[in-house]
Design an enzyme around this catalytic site. Sequence first.
Site, PDB file in Angstrom:
ATOM      1  N   THR A 133      -0.753   0.162   4.395  1.00  0.00           N
ATOM      2  CA  THR A 133      -0.318   1.383   3.715  1.00  0.00           C
ATOM      3  C   THR A 133      -1.374   1.802   2.708  1.00  0.00           C
ATOM      4  O   THR A 133      -2.115   0.971   2.186  1.00  0.00           O
ATOM      5  CB  THR A 133       1.008   1.174   2.960  1.00  0.00           C
ATOM      6  OG1 THR A 133       0.797   0.208   1.909  1.00  0.00           O
ATOM      7  CG2 THR A 133       2.105   0.685   3.880  1.00  0.00           C
ATOM      8  N   TYR A 135      -5.925  -2.112   3.262  1.00  0.00           N
ATOM      9  CA  TYR A 135      -5.651  -1.367   4.491  1.00  0.00           C
ATOM     10  C   TYR A 135      -6.957  -0.891   5.115  1.00  0.00           C
ATOM     11  O   TYR A 135      -7.172  -1.006   6.336  1.00  0.00           O
ATOM     12  CB  TYR A 135      -4.728  -0.213   4.150  1.00  0.00           C
ATOM     13  CG  TYR A 135      -4.359   0.738   5.260  1.00  0.00           C
ATOM     14  CD1 TYR A 135      -4.251   0.335   6.582  1.00  0.00           C
ATOM     15  CD2 TYR A 135      -4.068   2.074   4.961  1.00  0.00           C
ATOM     16  CE1 TYR A 135      -3.877   1.219   7.591  1.00  0.00           C
ATOM     17  CE2 TYR A 135      -3.688   2.973   5.951  1.00  0.00           C
ATOM     18  CZ  TYR A 135      -3.600   2.541   7.266  1.00  0.00           C
ATOM     19  OH  TYR A 135      -3.227   3.422   8.249  1.00  0.00           O
ATOM     20  N   GLU A 171      -2.888  -3.207   1.518  1.00  0.00           N
ATOM     21  CA  GLU A 171      -2.541  -2.064   0.683  1.00  0.00           C
ATOM     22  C   GLU A 171      -3.817  -1.336   0.260  1.00  0.00           C
ATOM     23  O   GLU A 171      -4.733  -1.966  -0.282  1.00  0.00           O
ATOM     24  CB  GLU A 171      -1.801  -2.507  -0.582  1.00  0.00           C
ATOM     25  CG  GLU A 171      -0.370  -2.902  -0.386  1.00  0.00           C
ATOM     26  CD  GLU A 171       0.360  -3.082  -1.715  1.00  0.00           C
ATOM     27  OE1 GLU A 171       1.601  -2.999  -1.708  1.00  0.00           O
ATOM     28  OE2 GLU A 171      -0.291  -3.313  -2.746  1.00  0.00           O
ATOM     29  N   CYS A 172      -3.880  -0.055   0.506  1.00  0.00           N
ATOM     30  CA  CYS A 172      -4.983   0.804   0.064  1.00  0.00           C
ATOM     31  C   CYS A 172      -6.333   0.199   0.487  1.00  0.00           C
ATOM     32  O   CYS A 172      -6.686   0.225   1.651  1.00  0.00           O
ATOM     33  CB  CYS A 172      -4.904   1.052  -1.441  1.00  0.00           C
ATOM     34  SG  CYS A 172      -5.866   2.482  -1.982  1.00  0.00           S
ATOM     35  N   GLY A 173      -7.104  -0.370  -0.444  1.00  0.00           N
ATOM     36  CA  GLY A 173      -8.380  -0.962  -0.069  1.00  0.00           C
ATOM     37  C   GLY A 173      -8.232  -2.038   0.977  1.00  0.00           C
ATOM     38  O   GLY A 173      -9.068  -2.175   1.881  1.00  0.00           O
TER      39      GLY A 173
END
Length: 436
Positions: A427, A331, A327-329
């Site tokens: 994501t 990802y 997720e985010c970082g």
Amino acid sequence: MAAGLVISAPASGVGKTTLTLALARAWRNRGLNVQCFKSGPDYIDPAFHAAATGRASVNVDSWAMDRATIAHLVSRGLDADIVLAEGSMGLFDGVAARGVSGTGATADIAEMLGWPVVLVIDPSGQAQTAAAIAAGLRDYRAGVRLAGVVLNRVASPRHEDLVRRALKDVGITVFGALPRHAEISLPKRHLGLVQAEEQAEIGKLIDEAARFVSEHVDLDAVMRSAPAWSPQAASNGVSVTPPGQRIALARDAAFSFVYPHMLEAWHAAGAEIATFSPLADEAPDANADVCWLPGGYPELHAGTIAANARFRSGLRAFAETRPVHGECGGYMVLGNALTDADGISHEMMGLLGLETSFAKRRMHLGYRLAALAAPMPGHQAGARLRGHEFHYSTILAQPDTPLAVVHDATGAVIAETGSRRGHATGTFFHLIAEDR
């Protein structure tokens, strides 16, 4: 029976978090059980709440969660003496389009739970106008009640007197006035407040804030303004399926942005969580059936991540046979490369083709509704996931097959689709709940 209050303000940066932490610690020091919540998609403040109260805090979000889920989450406060819900942004600030049970505004939670609002007002550069703002907020929406105000950053006794008189004229209670006192300000960082676990002195800061607020705010009057709270019927739990039975969860200063209610939901569903630290060059648990890399600050540790051979080889070996999601970082770390703020490119895991850069910062912020085009850990293709995105990175390349069709809160399609390749998915948004 618990009593409930919402701590809010006309805008961000006025002092909601500091006042919430100070009240929580001051009442805890009096021997009371205090339960905090955070309204909206903030994954940092709940850790500060826990540091102040000794009890876990979770997010409640009217855009992403239905009323039954919110009732379930806040029911943990039933055994507390006082419950404080810290708002986000201004009291009525949310998105334009309604979500599951509201727009994400703090006012939604105040009205839904029947908790009156303690408003933090910063009257810097004004006097009687502060009363006009408070009165406008009090009268803006039926069903949202104002308990009173706390004035913050008051310049002088004369300034305080002018504002107090004006508030009295419009029938608004003033619980106290805080003179400027920079020592109790919590440190800032490029992505908001620093994380509570990074602050060795956080206990001292909260104690000082509690002492200062106790000297200037009538804590008994604030407590009397909080009505006894009888919760609505709660659902059985949060609508989130754990990504696996045994989850290898990256957890350290680079990977720490996980919503507390998500971890609790995984545990409640019977999942086991085995944490590991990429910064300490640890590999994911070989006995886990899924690996989850949450967000955080990988850009501040990109050199260490790139150099940690045991973590890199262990994660790559894991991804050969089992799902890995970021997720985010997280990802970004699963991608090919991450360029830090100094323009230095660091090789990442290469499990996805994503390349990101912080050399040219651009804020990406807002709610996200994703329709999965393919499965990801815990969710099948076609699932609709609600989450929130907040980062400053720029996409240089996102070549893999999109994971989802992602819309913002207005319904507009956005470019941050997420990616999938082999057993790896990722994501930019942080998952909050699945649409029922």
